[in-house]
Design a protein around this motif. Sequence first.
Motif, PDB file in Angstrom:
ATOM      1  N   ASN A 120       1.009  -1.244  -0.066  1.00 35.59           N
ATOM      2  CA  ASN A 120      -0.165   0.034   0.205  1.00 35.59           C
ATOM      3  C   ASN A 120       0.943   1.117   0.024  1.00 35.59           C
ATOM      4  OD1 ASN A 120      -2.415   1.564   0.107  1.00 35.59           O
ATOM      5  ND2 ASN A 120      -2.054   1.954   2.259  1.00 35.59           N
ATOM      6  N   GLU A 121       1.758   1.307   0.777  1.00 35.14           N
ATOM      7  CA  GLU A 121       2.898   2.475   0.933  1.00 35.14           C
ATOM      8  C   GLU A 121       3.505   2.558  -0.391  1.00 35.14           C
ATOM      9  OE1 GLU A 121       5.667   1.802   3.870  1.00 35.14           O
ATOM     10  OE2 GLU A 121       4.501   2.811   5.586  1.00 35.14           O
ATOM     11  N   LEU A 122       3.834   1.695  -1.087  1.00 36.24           N
ATOM     12  CA  LEU A 122       4.615   1.588  -2.397  1.00 36.24           C
ATOM     13  C   LEU A 122       3.685   2.113  -3.445  1.00 36.24           C
ATOM     14  CD1 LEU A 122       6.941  -1.322  -2.054  1.00 36.24           C
ATOM     15  CD2 LEU A 122       7.759   1.015  -1.825  1.00 36.24           C
ATOM     16  N   THR A 139       5.391  15.424  -3.544  1.00 31.90           N
ATOM     17  CA  THR A 139       4.998  13.975  -3.245  1.00 31.90           C
ATOM     18  C   THR A 139       5.240  13.774  -1.763  1.00 31.90           C
ATOM     19  OG1 THR A 139       5.552  13.114  -5.387  1.00 31.90           O
ATOM     20  CG2 THR A 139       5.181  11.632  -3.646  1.00 31.90           C
ATOM     21  N   ALA A 140       6.336  14.290  -1.296  1.00 36.28           N
ATOM     22  CA  ALA A 140       6.385  14.052   0.189  1.00 36.28           C
ATOM     23  C   ALA A 140       5.590  14.898   1.063  1.00 36.28           C
ATOM     24  CB  ALA A 140       8.008  14.432   0.574  1.00 36.28           C
ATOM     25  N   LYS A 141       5.246  16.014   0.680  1.00 35.80           N
ATOM     26  CA  LYS A 141       4.344  16.963   1.348  1.00 35.80           C
ATOM     27  C   LYS A 141       2.991  16.403   1.296  1.00 35.80           C
ATOM     28  CE  LYS A 141       6.457  21.583   0.528  1.00 35.80           C
ATOM     29  NZ  LYS A 141       6.184  22.896  -0.402  1.00 35.80           N
ATOM     30  N   GLU A 142       2.499  15.866   0.193  1.00 38.27           N
ATOM     31  CA  GLU A 142       1.326  15.218   0.053  1.00 38.27           C
ATOM     32  C   GLU A 142       0.954  14.059   1.082  1.00 38.27           C
ATOM     33  OE1 GLU A 142      -0.842  12.599  -3.363  1.00 38.27           O
ATOM     34  OE2 GLU A 142      -1.322  14.814  -3.623  1.00 38.27           O
ATOM     35  N   LEU A 143       2.018  13.168   0.953  1.00 36.99           N
ATOM     36  CA  LEU A 143       2.002  12.042   1.939  1.00 36.99           C
ATOM     37  C   LEU A 143       2.585  12.219   3.218  1.00 36.99           C
ATOM     38  CD1 LEU A 143       3.761   9.587  -0.713  1.00 36.99           C
ATOM     39  CD2 LEU A 143       1.368   9.866  -0.062  1.00 36.99           C
ATOM     40  N   PHE A 144       2.906  13.507   3.706  1.00 39.01           N
ATOM     41  CA  PHE A 144       3.352  13.880   5.041  1.00 39.01           C
ATOM     42  C   PHE A 144       4.615  13.118   5.274  1.00 39.01           C
ATOM     43  CE2 PHE A 144      -1.278  14.940   4.837  1.00 39.01           C
ATOM     44  CZ  PHE A 144      -1.316  16.127   4.976  1.00 39.01           C
ATOM     45  N   VAL A 145       5.565  12.848   4.712  1.00 40.07           N
ATOM     46  CA  VAL A 145       6.822  12.019   4.734  1.00 40.07           C
ATOM     47  C   VAL A 145       7.839  12.764   4.475  1.00 40.07           C
ATOM     48  CG1 VAL A 145       5.565   9.886   4.722  1.00 40.07           C
ATOM     49  CG2 VAL A 145       6.784  10.948   2.652  1.00 40.07           C
ATOM     50  N   HIS A 146       9.022  12.447   4.807  1.00 43.93           N
ATOM     51  CA  HIS A 146      10.398  12.999   4.338  1.00 43.93           C
ATOM     52  C   HIS A 146      10.798  12.824   2.922  1.00 43.93           C
ATOM     53  CE1 HIS A 146      14.637  14.057   4.253  1.00 43.93           C
ATOM     54  NE2 HIS A 146      14.527  15.008   5.360  1.00 43.93           N
ATOM     55  N   ARG A 147      11.360  13.651   2.166  1.00 41.44           N
ATOM     56  CA  ARG A 147      11.657  13.269   0.825  1.00 41.44           C
ATOM     57  C   ARG A 147      12.387  12.221   0.603  1.00 41.44           C
ATOM     58  NH1 ARG A 147      16.445  15.155  -1.028  1.00 41.44           N
ATOM     59  NH2 ARG A 147      15.602  15.803  -2.974  1.00 41.44           N
ATOM     60  N   ILE A 151      11.987   8.946  -1.798  1.00 45.08           N
ATOM     61  CA  ILE A 151      13.162   8.590  -2.774  1.00 45.08           C
ATOM     62  C   ILE A 151      13.400   6.961  -2.499  1.00 45.08           C
ATOM     63  CG2 ILE A 151      15.715   8.494  -3.291  1.00 45.08           C
ATOM     64  CD1 ILE A 151      15.297  11.833  -2.561  1.00 45.08           C
ATOM     65  N   TYR A 152      13.477   6.689  -1.182  1.00 40.57           N
ATOM     66  CA  TYR A 152      13.592   5.258  -0.780  1.00 40.57           C
ATOM     67  C   TYR A 152      12.310   4.222  -1.400  1.00 40.57           C
ATOM     68  CZ  TYR A 152      13.509   1.004   2.006  1.00 40.57           C
ATOM     69  OH  TYR A 152      13.560  -0.324   2.511  1.00 40.57           O
ATOM     70  N   ARG A 153      11.351   4.798  -1.228  1.00 39.06           N
ATOM     71  CA  ARG A 153      10.108   3.813  -1.500  1.00 39.06           C
ATOM     72  C   ARG A 153      10.114   3.999  -3.046  1.00 39.06           C
ATOM     73  NH1 ARG A 153       5.151   6.363   1.832  1.00 39.06           N
ATOM     74  NH2 ARG A 153       5.724   5.714   3.839  1.00 39.06           N
ATOM     75  N   LEU A 154      10.417   5.109  -3.900  1.00 41.57           N
ATOM     76  CA  LEU A 154      10.522   4.899  -5.327  1.00 41.57           C
ATOM     77  C   LEU A 154      11.636   4.050  -5.789  1.00 41.57           C
ATOM     78  CD1 LEU A 154       9.730   8.814  -6.169  1.00 41.57           C
ATOM     79  CD2 LEU A 154       8.142   6.799  -6.448  1.00 41.57           C
TER      80      LEU A 154
END
Length: 196
Positions: A120-122, A139-147, A151-154
């Motif tokens: 789901n996260e990926l 993308t990071a802002k929308e997901l409320f995660v660090h950039r 990058i790691y997930r992508l």
Amino acid sequence: MFTKNDQFGILVFLAESSWDEQAVVQQLERIASNLYTESQLSLSFGIGNPYTNVLDIGLSYKEAVKALQSGHQMRKTRFAHSYQTMDISRLLRMIPHDEMLQFHQETFKPFEGRDPNERNELMKTLSSFYENHCQIVDTAKELFVHRNTVIYRLEKCEKLTGRNIKDPMESLRFRLAFALEPLLNIPSPNEATHTS
């Protein structure tokens, strides 16, 4: 202004030379956003094509209703959708259901067998990445995660799929697969529930 069933219709008179579809869509999206922020009133807009003949008003209304329905089928909320922007959705509906399902399954097959939360996260990250025009910070802002998390997930998505997700053809493949989800009644990654 008029009402029909549960919808409001607005007829707008504009000089032919002043019609700017993109500006109208952006203005209506701002109105929808402001109404929700200020009054918790959730509105969406369907926009028909402009016509010069008064007898074509009914046709424009039907187009606006179709544009509104198309936006709802794509699971959008508080949107402004014009009839002309429906073309891809209409085109995709011409593909046989089995073919759409096969394309979707083949595209996301590498994600099968993963832990459901990780999958789901990926998928959510990949979908958001494309929705934000491949901009990592947005993308990071929308997901409320660090950039760096994005990058790691992508990078993980690239390793799993063996595809360069920034390549235009691969990007198109993933975007199309995500666009098929409403037509296949598959919850989009952004709607999937997250269980801990």
